[in-house]
Write a protein that holds these residues in place. Structure first.
Motif, PDB file in Angstrom:
ATOM      1  N   MET A 190       0.845  -1.194   0.000  1.00 40.99           N
ATOM      2  CA  MET A 190       0.000   0.000   0.000  1.00 40.99           C
ATOM      3  C   MET A 190       0.878   1.242   0.000  1.00 40.99           C
ATOM      4  N   GLU A 191       0.294   2.362  -0.385  1.00 40.29           N
ATOM      5  CA  GLU A 191       0.952   3.663  -0.297  1.00 40.29           C
ATOM      6  C   GLU A 191       0.052   4.608   0.484  1.00 40.29           C
ATOM      7  N   LYS A 192       0.582   5.141   1.560  1.00 43.41           N
ATOM      8  CA  LYS A 192      -0.182   6.051   2.433  1.00 43.41           C
ATOM      9  C   LYS A 192      -1.483   5.406   2.900  1.00 43.41           C
ATOM     10  N   GLY A 193      -1.387   4.113   3.257  1.00 40.67           N
ATOM     11  CA  GLY A 193      -2.530   3.417   3.846  1.00 40.67           C
ATOM     12  C   GLY A 193      -3.599   2.969   2.869  1.00 40.67           C
ATOM     13  N   LYS A 194      -3.325   3.088   1.561  1.00 43.17           N
ATOM     14  CA  LYS A 194      -4.310   2.664   0.546  1.00 43.17           C
ATOM     15  C   LYS A 194      -3.615   1.805  -0.509  1.00 43.17           C
ATOM     16  N   PHE A 195      -4.422   0.994  -1.190  1.00 45.19           N
ATOM     17  CA  PHE A 195      -3.888   0.275  -2.336  1.00 45.19           C
ATOM     18  C   PHE A 195      -3.371   1.281  -3.367  1.00 45.19           C
ATOM     19  N   VAL A 196      -2.461   0.851  -4.207  1.00 50.08           N
ATOM     20  CA  VAL A 196      -1.855   1.730  -5.204  1.00 50.08           C
ATOM     21  C   VAL A 196      -2.834   1.927  -6.364  1.00 50.08           C
ATOM     22  N   GLN A 197      -3.133   3.197  -6.650  1.00 48.68           N
ATOM     23  CA  GLN A 197      -4.171   3.505  -7.646  1.00 48.68           C
ATOM     24  C   GLN A 197      -3.854   2.899  -9.013  1.00 48.68           C
ATOM     25  N   ASP A 198      -2.593   2.962  -9.440  1.00 49.90           N
ATOM     26  CA  ASP A 198      -2.224   2.422 -10.756  1.00 49.90           C
ATOM     27  C   ASP A 198      -2.506   0.919 -10.834  1.00 49.90           C
ATOM     28  N   ILE A 199      -2.202   0.204  -9.767  1.00 49.05           N
ATOM     29  CA  ILE A 199      -2.447  -1.243  -9.743  1.00 49.05           C
ATOM     30  C   ILE A 199      -3.941  -1.518  -9.784  1.00 49.05           C
ATOM     31  N   VAL A 200      -4.705  -0.744  -9.011  1.00 50.05           N
ATOM     32  CA  VAL A 200      -6.163  -0.912  -9.004  1.00 50.05           C
ATOM     33  C   VAL A 200      -6.722  -0.670 -10.407  1.00 50.05           C
ATOM     34  N   GLU A 201      -6.228   0.366 -11.084  1.00 46.50           N
ATOM     35  CA  GLU A 201      -6.718   0.660 -12.444  1.00 46.50           C
ATOM     36  C   GLU A 201      -6.365  -0.464 -13.419  1.00 46.50           C
ATOM     37  N   GLN A 202      -5.161  -1.013 -13.289  1.00 42.24           N
ATOM     38  CA  GLN A 202      -4.763  -2.137 -14.153  1.00 42.24           C
ATOM     39  C   GLN A 202      -5.681  -3.340 -13.936  1.00 42.24           C
ATOM     40  N   GLU A 203      -5.960  -3.630 -12.679  1.00 40.13           N
ATOM     41  CA  GLU A 203      -6.797  -4.797 -12.374  1.00 40.13           C
ATOM     42  C   GLU A 203      -8.258  -4.552 -12.750  1.00 40.13           C
ATOM     43  N   LYS A 204      -8.683  -3.290 -12.743  1.00 41.97           N
ATOM     44  CA  LYS A 204     -10.039  -2.972 -13.224  1.00 41.97           C
ATOM     45  C   LYS A 204     -10.160  -3.308 -14.714  1.00 41.97           C
ATOM     46  N   ARG A 205      -9.127  -2.969 -15.474  1.00 44.77           N
ATOM     47  CA  ARG A 205      -9.156  -3.281 -16.912  1.00 44.77           C
ATOM     48  C   ARG A 205      -9.180  -4.790 -17.137  1.00 44.77           C
ATOM     49  N   THR A 206      -8.393  -5.503 -16.344  1.00 50.70           N
ATOM     50  CA  THR A 206      -8.350  -6.962 -16.483  1.00 50.70           C
ATOM     51  C   THR A 206      -9.687  -7.582 -16.087  1.00 50.70           C
ATOM     52  N   LEU A 207     -10.321  -7.035 -15.044  1.00 52.61           N
ATOM     53  CA  LEU A 207     -11.632  -7.541 -14.623  1.00 52.61           C
ATOM     54  C   LEU A 207     -12.669  -7.334 -15.719  1.00 52.61           C
TER      55      LEU A 207
ATOM     56  N   GLN B 292     -12.120  -7.368 -18.844  1.00 52.16           N
ATOM     57  CA  GLN B 292     -11.843  -8.393 -19.857  1.00 52.16           C
ATOM     58  C   GLN B 292     -12.388  -9.754 -19.436  1.00 52.16           C
ATOM     59  N   ARG B 293     -12.261 -10.070 -18.130  1.00 46.72           N
ATOM     60  CA  ARG B 293     -12.777 -11.356 -17.642  1.00 46.72           C
ATOM     61  C   ARG B 293     -14.297 -11.417 -17.781  1.00 46.72           C
ATOM     62  N   ILE B 294     -14.960 -10.316 -17.454  1.00 53.17           N
ATOM     63  CA  ILE B 294     -16.428 -10.280 -17.571  1.00 53.17           C
ATOM     64  C   ILE B 294     -16.832 -10.342 -19.042  1.00 53.17           C
ATOM     65  N   GLN B 295     -16.115  -9.584 -19.887  1.00 54.35           N
ATOM     66  CA  GLN B 295     -16.437  -9.563 -21.310  1.00 54.35           C
ATOM     67  C   GLN B 295     -16.252 -10.940 -21.931  1.00 54.35           C
ATOM     68  N   ALA B 296     -15.265 -11.686 -21.428  1.00 55.06           N
ATOM     69  CA  ALA B 296     -14.998 -13.026 -21.961  1.00 55.06           C
ATOM     70  C   ALA B 296     -16.208 -13.942 -21.795  1.00 55.06           C
ATOM     71  N   VAL B 297     -16.986 -13.728 -20.733  1.00 55.40           N
ATOM     72  CA  VAL B 297     -18.200 -14.525 -20.515  1.00 55.40           C
ATOM     73  C   VAL B 297     -19.235 -14.186 -21.587  1.00 55.40           C
ATOM     74  N   PHE B 298     -19.351 -12.916 -21.917  1.00 56.72           N
ATOM     75  CA  PHE B 298     -20.317 -12.505 -22.948  1.00 56.72           C
ATOM     76  C   PHE B 298     -19.901 -13.023 -24.318  1.00 56.72           C
ATOM     77  N   ASP B 299     -18.602 -13.158 -24.531  1.00 52.96           N
ATOM     78  CA  ASP B 299     -18.106 -13.628 -25.826  1.00 52.96           C
ATOM     79  C   ASP B 299     -18.201 -15.147 -25.969  1.00 52.96           C
ATOM     80  N   ASP B 300     -18.164 -15.864 -24.855  1.00 51.78           N
ATOM     81  CA  ASP B 300     -18.289 -17.325 -24.875  1.00 51.78           C
ATOM     82  C   ASP B 300     -19.769 -17.661 -24.661  1.00 51.78           C
ATOM     83  N   LYS B 301     -20.463 -18.022 -25.727  1.00 51.59           N
ATOM     84  CA  LYS B 301     -21.921 -18.126 -25.651  1.00 51.59           C
ATOM     85  C   LYS B 301     -22.395 -19.291 -24.774  1.00 51.59           C
TER      86      LYS B 301
END
Length: 429
Positions: free
Chosen positions: A125-142, A144-153
């Protein structure tokens, strides 16, 4: 001798489960964190384990953490999410060589327990919080994971059936959360949710290998030291539901192959006495390659690319899944319903019954041939608050009679029919 020797202890706010076995040359450590499925938390929870594995206080970057895992003779770290009934479960798994088989006798087991504790209790953590850049990266990956369900019929049809069938139940929520909730997640909101997890989640730690329960207790007492004051969640009670009329949902998309998915309410759960009957019923109906759905829908009539059924043990639902030509909708649905009627009429042989029991037993024994499989089987007992040994499982399955299966089939209730078809398909009612 029992198939699995499990010892348990309540330590520092978690439940420790030790399984001593000489089957493996590695030790497997699995943390299970359990919380209720809720609309407000599901997406935060879906992203949390992926942020946790990105770094710790001692190893703040992914590359530093990976290097340390390599230093531990190639230890393997993996996180995943699952949905069991109305529970949302985070699993953090660490597989590490057993030091007994190494020349230098590095204390790998303690180092593994310490690392697992740090991943959970001292993330980077930085200053008692998760690192914003890492959170943003994992949001993008999440996303993609959700979209993959919509793409796999095939997966999409399963999701849509659950959403329609369980419209007013927590079980409708997807294990990876909701796309529309992702933008609002911030480093602060995720940190706040993480603190809630530490306060309230039910936490179980499984350690499987050629290990000493006493030694592991000492290591856990030493390294898991921040979970003592726990609030806990209210107990999740999965209700039984019964629909008056069968719900039918037809959806059109640009697909070449139709997906016909059907949901039945069994209203039988893992902890119930007739759970063994449900397993045998499912095996004969659609669970295996000798089952009625496979033989009659796929093989004899050539109506489906696939046709099978599966059980959700902690929700009281049986799902039928099939991939078909759109023009075969009516006929396929009719034949699936005929197979259920055949089960109700006892139109299966003692040979099929015996074959099904043998396959269930073999599957169970194959599952506990891996450390991960052992933990998954044992964790059902935690979820259901029902202690059930492998010996009881096997005995229960073999005691199921044809009469039991017929009686069970007659209490099954058709709930929802979901059909995904291509544009312009000629399916009409």
């Amino acid at each position: 001798m029992a198939y699995i020797e499990e010892k348990k202890a309540e330590l520092n706010g978690l439940t420790l489960h030790t399984v001593q076995t000489k089957k493996f040359k590695t030790n497997t450590l699995i943390l299970k964190l359990k919380a209720p499925l809720t609309e407000e938390d599901v997406t935060h929870r879906a992203i949390l384990p992926y942020v946790l594995q990105r770094g710790t206080e001692s190893f703040p970057t992914s590359s530093q953490l990976r290097k340390y895992l390599d230093d531990l003779y190639g230890a393997f770290l993996h996180v995943e999410l699952s949905k069991k009934g109305e529970h949302h479960i985070i699993s953090i798994r660490l597989e590490i060589p057993n030091e007994k088989f190494l020349h230098d006798q590095m204390p790998l087991l303690e180092k593994g327990i310490k690392l697992l504790a740090e991943i959970l209790l001292k993330p980077h953590m930085e200053k008692g919080k998760f690192v914003q850049d890492i959170v943003e990266q994992e949001k993008r990956t999440l996303k993609q994971r959700i979209q993959a369900v919509f793409d796999d019929k095939m997966r999409y049809a399963n999701l849509r059936l659950v959403q329609e069938m369980c419209q007013n139940e927590p079980y409708r929520l997807h294990v990876n959360g909701e796309l529309e909730d992702i933008p609002s997640i911030s480093a602060k909101s995720l940190t706040d949710y993480y603190q809630k997890v530490l306060r309230q989640d039910d936490i179980d730690l499984y350690i499987v290998g050629d290990v000493s329960h006493t030694t592991i207790q000492q290591y856990v007492n030493k390294h898991f030291t921040q979970l003592v004051e726990r609030k806990g969640y209210e107990e999740v009670i999965t209700k039984q539901f019964s629909r008056q009329d069968v719900k039918e949902v037809i959806e059109e998309q640009d697909v070449k192959q139709g997906k016909l998915n059907i949901g039945y309410r069994t209203n039988t759960f893992y902890q119930d006495d007739d759970y063994y009957v449900l397993q045998v019923f499912n095996g004969i109906f659609g669970g295996f390659s000798h089952s009625k759905l496979f033989i009659n829908v796929r093989e004899k009539e050539s109506l489906a690319y696939y046709a099978a059924s599966r059980v959700e043990s902690h929700k009281g639902i049986l799902f039928v899944m099939s991939g078909i030509e759109v023009s075969n909708y009516e006929k396929t649905l009719s034949i699936i319903q005929e197979q259920m009627e055949a089960m109700r009429n006892g139109e299966f042989t003692e040979k099929e019954l015996g074959q099904t029991k043998a396959i269930i037993q073999n599957q169970l024994l194959e599952t506990i041939d891996t450390a991960y499989g052992m933990v998954e089987v044992l964790y059902n007992n935690v979820l259901a608050k029902k202690e059930r040994t492998i010996e009881e499982w096997i005995k229960g399955i073999h005691e199921v009679t044809k009469k039991d299966v017929v009686a069970f089939a007659n209490k099954m209730k058709l709930d929802t029919i979901y059909f995904l078809k291509g544009y312009g398909g000629n399916r009409e009612r």
